[in-house]
Design a protein around this motif. Structure first.
Motif, PDB file in Angstrom:
ATOM      1  N   ARG A  91      15.097  27.847  81.762  1.00  0.00           N
ATOM      2  CA  ARG A  91      13.884  27.175  81.270  1.00  0.00           C
ATOM      3  C   ARG A  91      14.112  26.694  79.838  1.00  0.00           C
ATOM      4  O   ARG A  91      14.499  27.468  78.979  1.00  0.00           O
ATOM      5  CB  ARG A  91      12.705  28.134  81.274  1.00  0.00           C
ATOM      6  N   ARG A  95       9.759  22.997  79.175  1.00  0.00           N
ATOM      7  CA  ARG A  95       9.476  23.330  80.572  1.00  0.00           C
ATOM      8  C   ARG A  95       8.617  24.592  80.649  1.00  0.00           C
ATOM      9  O   ARG A  95       7.680  24.680  81.441  1.00  0.00           O
ATOM     10  CB  ARG A  95      10.789  23.503  81.339  1.00  0.00           C
ATOM     11  N   LEU A  96       8.912  25.583  79.800  1.00  0.00           N
ATOM     12  CA  LEU A  96       8.106  26.806  79.760  1.00  0.00           C
ATOM     13  C   LEU A  96       6.675  26.489  79.340  1.00  0.00           C
ATOM     14  O   LEU A  96       5.715  26.969  79.948  1.00  0.00           O
ATOM     15  CB  LEU A  96       8.733  27.823  78.800  1.00  0.00           C
ATOM     16  N   ASP A  99       4.909  24.846  82.226  1.00  0.00           N
ATOM     17  CA  ASP A  99       4.569  25.827  83.250  1.00  0.00           C
ATOM     18  C   ASP A  99       3.340  26.634  82.850  1.00  0.00           C
ATOM     19  O   ASP A  99       2.477  26.931  83.695  1.00  0.00           O
ATOM     20  CB  ASP A  99       5.746  26.764  83.507  1.00  0.00           C
TER      21      ASP A  99
END
Length: 124
Positions: A91, A95-96, A99
């Motif tokens: 990740r 991207r984290l 999410d």
């Protein structure tokens, strides 16, 4: 360049002795691992197109990777000897963060849906 066909191997030795070996190859869409045995330095290619988040570990230490070839495939160098190689899709911070936003949005939407259902039952 867009590849015209699938590669015949997941891992290829681009440079190094012909006696170099790739053993115990294991992979899925997020991770690849194998053992190498070489009497000289190697240049290895993973037939996976690079995308931010891919990282290479050699014997548990992060290794620099390149993708400056015509297909954008992951390549890296290995020193002489026996090595355990792991290539993982990890990740990235963005991207984290994305999410977490998705999770918070899902929980908020679920909470609103449950509230609407309860309110609808009370008004009947």
């Amino acid at each position: 360049t867009k590849p015209q066909k699938r590669p015949s191997q997941k891992v290829e030795i681009l440079e190094g002795p012909k006696t170099a070996q790739v053993e115990n190859l294991s992979y899925n869409s997020w991770k690849l691992s194998f053992l190498t045995k070489a009497e000289d330095k190697l240049k290895v290619q993973i037939n996976t197109i690079y995308f931010p988040g891919w990282q290479v570990w050699v014997d548990g230490k992060i290794q620099e990777l390149q993708y400056d070839n015509s297909y954008g495939l992951i390549t890296f160098s290995l020193p002489v000897g026996n090595h355990f190689v792991e290539v993982k899709f990890t990740r990235t911070p963005i991207r984290l963060f994305s999410d977490l936003i998705s999770l918070i949005s899902f929980l908020a939407t679920s909470g609103l849906l449950v509230s609407c259902i309860r309110l609808n039952r009370k008004t009947r």
